[in-house]
Write an enzyme that holds these catalytic residues in place. Structure first.
Site: not given
Ligand code: QV4
Ligand code: CA
Length: 508
Positions: A115, A173, A182, A212, A216, A248
């Protein structure tokens, strides 16, 4: 109704709902953050012999390195390219693992992050697992290559460029999920890069993908991607086998996007399952185990043939994603073993078992903490203790006797109907799987002492929870089934594991 049947039929005809597990195996284990070398060894020494059907691996592609050497686990959800060097190992190690696991009947399912790329604040340089140069600020990823033209920012209508409202499906999305750049999956060029990545893995021998952040991505876009995937490698799979797809989508109700938009494309993660099962075993919200007589679709879950089920996942076990406080994890081992046992005994869905690493619960950054690591940030191997448990902070729930043995149970009863239900109108329940297996739970605060119709042939069976069958004896409890199929069960509410399970292969 007729439309539903038609859709279900069309869904199956895509065949991306079939996990293609070998030799009647039925369960997947997520070896979260394990190194490829350790997974290869685990397939040969444990997963193959114990009848596990597959492993979900962490994303195998090039990812950002965050805050070296601290390195949170979630850095792997920030792709830099589709090269196959990651915190878990090199491309050669990945290939070796896939081959060795397939050779012992264990499938590999890849966590595919398609994504997005890294976060917008990811900086510029070569801080990626493959050492690839990139610039998050300029949206430049030359190792793919992707340029600023390949991202959705022009489509996203929010002021921040972020998803601000999950009630608006366009935002969900087309905008950034927590700042992650994105990808424009509507572009044929982007689709092509993603398809090439997935096809390379298929050709190496993987059996399918956890997709994953599927919510989105537009269903129409991923549908084109899935349609261009190769069939599975015929070295290990029957000809014309399509890759298993499980998407997911967190749908607990109440959001703009429903799991229903994805079920024709593959299976979907049923997040209600673990949230509700947690409530039931914790006895929260007035839930009782006896109410699970119609567990599955009767509880409003998606159709059996569309569901991928789990008690906890790598997000909700640590409060990321959705799911909430009811989720049971290894931190509550007594209830957790019962919940996983219940899932594995029950016929609904394709089941996934979680295998975790411990984190520091006292620290505010604990839920971000990466896997057990050396001082240079590299991931530690998984050492196996003499009692078969794991060391160095690896929890290895899949090696807990009760869970391992229930994976065996699920294989033995595969294809048998849910049968011979009994309950005490409270938290003591029992059910069978045809004449192949029977399980009894006591989650009340008093003893269970009852004679039940098991539906099993007469004989002496070993309980596979308190012990197991070893040679011609039981290491734990013994259950005697009479000629009428009835057996007496006694489970004290103070037992370490207040449940009992027997199956055709645990008979003396
Ligand atoms: C931070 C701020 C944001 C800001 C950004 C700016 O919080 O507000 O915009 O910086 O750059 C990490 C950090 C997060 C950070 C982001 C980008 O935790 O604070 O943003 O990186 O730097 C995992 C973790 C996230 C992590 C992400 C990327 O859970 O914390 O973000 O990896 O490293 C929704 C979705 C679902 C998702 C779920 C977690 O619908 O799809 O949230 N689940 C999947 C995975 C999950 C993963 C992702 C998606 C992303 O299972 O493990 O997120 O690939 O419900
Ligand atoms: Ca998207």
């Amino acid at each position: 109704m007729r439309l539903f049947i038609l859709l279900a039929f069309v869904g199956f005809s895509f065949a991306q709902h079939n996990p293609h597990m070998k030799n009647g195996r039925t369960a997947i284990v997520h070896l979260f953050e394990w190194r490829w070398a350790d997974i290869a060894a685990e397939c040969e020494r444990f997963l193959g012999p114990k009848g596990f059907g597959g492993v979900q691996i962490s994303p195998p592609n090039d990812h950002i390195i965050v805050n070296n050497p601290w390195r949170p686990w979630w850095q792997r959800y920030q792709p830099i390219s589709y090269k196959l060097c990651s915190r878990s190992g090199s491309e050669a190690e990945l290939r070796d693992m896939i081959t060795r696991c397939n050779n012992v009947g264990v499938n590999i399912y890849v966590d595919a992050v398609i994504n997005h790329m890294c976060g917008s604040g990811g900086g510029e340089g070569t801080h990626s697992s493959c050492g690839s140069w990139f610039s998050a600020g300029r949206k430049d990823f030359p190792s793919v290559p992707y340029s600023s033209l390949d991202f959705n920012d022009n489509k996203c209508k929010t002021g921040s460029g972020e998803i601000e409202n999950y009630g608006d499906k366009y935002q969900v999305r087309d905008c950034r999920l927590v700042g992650l750049l994105d990808l424009a999956l509507e572009k044929d060029y982007v689709r092509g890069k993603v398809v090439d990545y997935m096809n390379k893995l298929i050709d190496m021998g993987v059996a399918g993908f956890r997709v994953d952040a599927s919510k989105h991505m537009w269903p129409g876009d991923v549908s084109v991607v899935y349609g261009r995937l190769h069939n599975l490698n015929t070295k290990w799979f029957a000809g014309d086998s399509k890759p298993f797809i499980y998407q997911e989508v967190i749908d607990l109700g109440g959001e703009a996007i429903s799991y229903k938009e994805y079920v024709h494309l593959g299976r979907v993660t049923e997040f209600k399952y673990g949230a509700k099962l947690g409530n039931v075993f914790r006895r929260w919200n007035n839930e009782k185990l006896c109410y699970t007589t119609n567990w599955g679709e009767g509880w409003g879950f998606m159709a059996d043939g569309n569901a991928l089920v789990f008690v906890d996942n790598h997000d909700n076990q640590r409060g990321h994603g959705a799911g909430g406080s009811s989720i049971l994890t290894f931190w509550d081992p007594r209830l957790y073993k019962m919940a996983v046992g219940y899932m594995l005994a029950h016929p609904y869905g394709v089941a996934r078992v979680m295998s975790s690493f411990r984190w520091d619960r006292g620290s505010s950054t604990g839920t971000d903490q990466g896997p057990p690591s050396n001082s240079d940030g590299s991931t530690k191997p998984v050492p196996i203790n003499s009692d078969q448990t794991c060391g160095d902070g690896w929890v290895c729930e899949h090696r807990w006797r009760q869970i391992t043995n229930m994976v065996g149970f699920r294989n033995v009863v595969n294809g048998q109907p849910h049968s011979n239900w009994w309950d005490n109108q409270s938290n003591q329940v029992a059910f069978g799987r045809g004449n192949r297996g029977f399980i009894v739970f006591n989650n009340d605060d008093w003893n269970l002492d009852v004679t039940l119709n098991t539906g099993m042939p007469s004989g002496t069976y070993c309980d596979i929870i308190s012990g197991q069958k070893e040679g011609s004896r039981c290491t734990g409890k013994q259950i005697t089934v009479g000629g009428d199929g009835r057996a007496h069960f006694s489970i004290s509410n103070s037992e370490e594991d207040p449940f009992v399970a027997i199956h055709a292969d645990s008979k003396l």
